[in-house]
Design an enzyme around this catalytic site. Structure first.
Site, PDB file in Angstrom:
ATOM      1  N   ASP A  12      29.371  48.747  44.945  1.00  0.00           N
ATOM      2  CA  ASP A  12      30.559  47.924  44.841  1.00  0.00           C
ATOM      3  C   ASP A  12      31.671  48.822  44.263  1.00  0.00           C
ATOM      4  OD1 ASP A  12      32.193  45.526  44.569  1.00  0.00           O
ATOM      5  OD2 ASP A  12      31.768  45.674  42.422  1.00  0.00           O
ATOM      6  N   ASP A  14      35.208  47.446  42.548  1.00  0.00           N
ATOM      7  CA  ASP A  14      35.968  46.900  41.425  1.00  0.00           C
ATOM      8  C   ASP A  14      35.074  46.613  40.228  1.00  0.00           C
ATOM      9  OD1 ASP A  14      38.783  46.543  42.440  1.00  0.00           O
ATOM     10  OD2 ASP A  14      37.689  45.501  44.011  1.00  0.00           O
TER      11      ASP A  14
END
Length: 224
Positions: A12, A14
């Site tokens: 991922d 963020d």
């Protein structure tokens, strides 16, 4: 859990590779203040981490009691985020782990709920090591049907790495992301905000404090 021999790693972005969650918080509060809404504190913030843009906007408009539509919220926040994202810093251990895996020939990908536009802004200061990824899958990718917690983003990433989902390990900071990874049939390591309660990550295979704490050899990956 007996860890498998992992062949590929999907990250991922963020709050996991880049410290961008503070920008989302700041911008949301600016908009809420402008319209006399509620404080965007942790009771609300924790429910938004990892959501796709429209689901996030719908939740925020309702939770903060804003007199605008989700579409208007997204339009209002665009210039505010365009201004702030290029200054994002890397999270602890992120660059070192990406470089290590790449140098050892481990296929790596980014699977993010961010749009390609925001992805490009966020990596402004980090283009060199983001260039090491073998695949980048954003929420607005033509092959992605639904955002997290649906598994689409991770399944597309595995496909582009030419890997079976069962051979992939996902790093995530959000419960929605862990749900997406498990729905994709992958292993998932959670590295959440320390304020996140443990019970939100019971479906993760591991929970770590940071990427610096990851031990690749425990997953059959090359050691540092």
């Amino acid at each position: 859990m007996n860890a498998p021999h992992i062949k590929a790693v999907i990250f991922d972005m963020d709050g996991l590779l880049l410290d961008t969650e503070g920008v989302y918080t700041e911008v949301t509060q600016l908009i809420s203040d402008r319209y006399g809404g509620r404080a965007f504190d942790w009771q609300f913030k924790q429910n938004t981490i990892g959501l796709g843009a429209y689901d996030l906007a719908s939740y925020i408009v309702g939770a903060l009691e804003l007199p605008i539509s989700p579409e208007a919220f997204l339009e209002l926040r665009t210039p505010l985020m365009n201004e702030r994202f290029p200054h994002a810093n890397a999270m602890a251990g992120a660059e070192a782990l990406v470089r290590h895996l790449s140098a050892n020939g481990v296929p790596i990908a980014v699977g993010t709920s961010s749009s390609r536009h925001y992805f490009d802004l966020k990596i402004s200061r980090h283009r060199e090591w983001f260039g090491l990824f073998d695949a980048i899958v954003t929420a607005d990718d033509p092959q992605v049907g639904a955002a997290k917690p649906a598994p689409d983003i991770f399944l597309v990433a595995a496909q582009r790495l030419r890997m079976a989902p069962k051979d992939c390990l996902v790093f995530e900071d959000s419960p929605f992301g862990i749900t997406a990874a498990k729905a994709a049939g992958m292993y998932a390591v959670a590295i959440p905000d320390p304020a996140m309660p443990d019970e939100k990550f019971r479906h993760a295979d591991r929970r770590l404090l940071s990427l610096e704490a990851f031990e690749p050899q425990a997953w059959g990956l090359p050691n540092y």
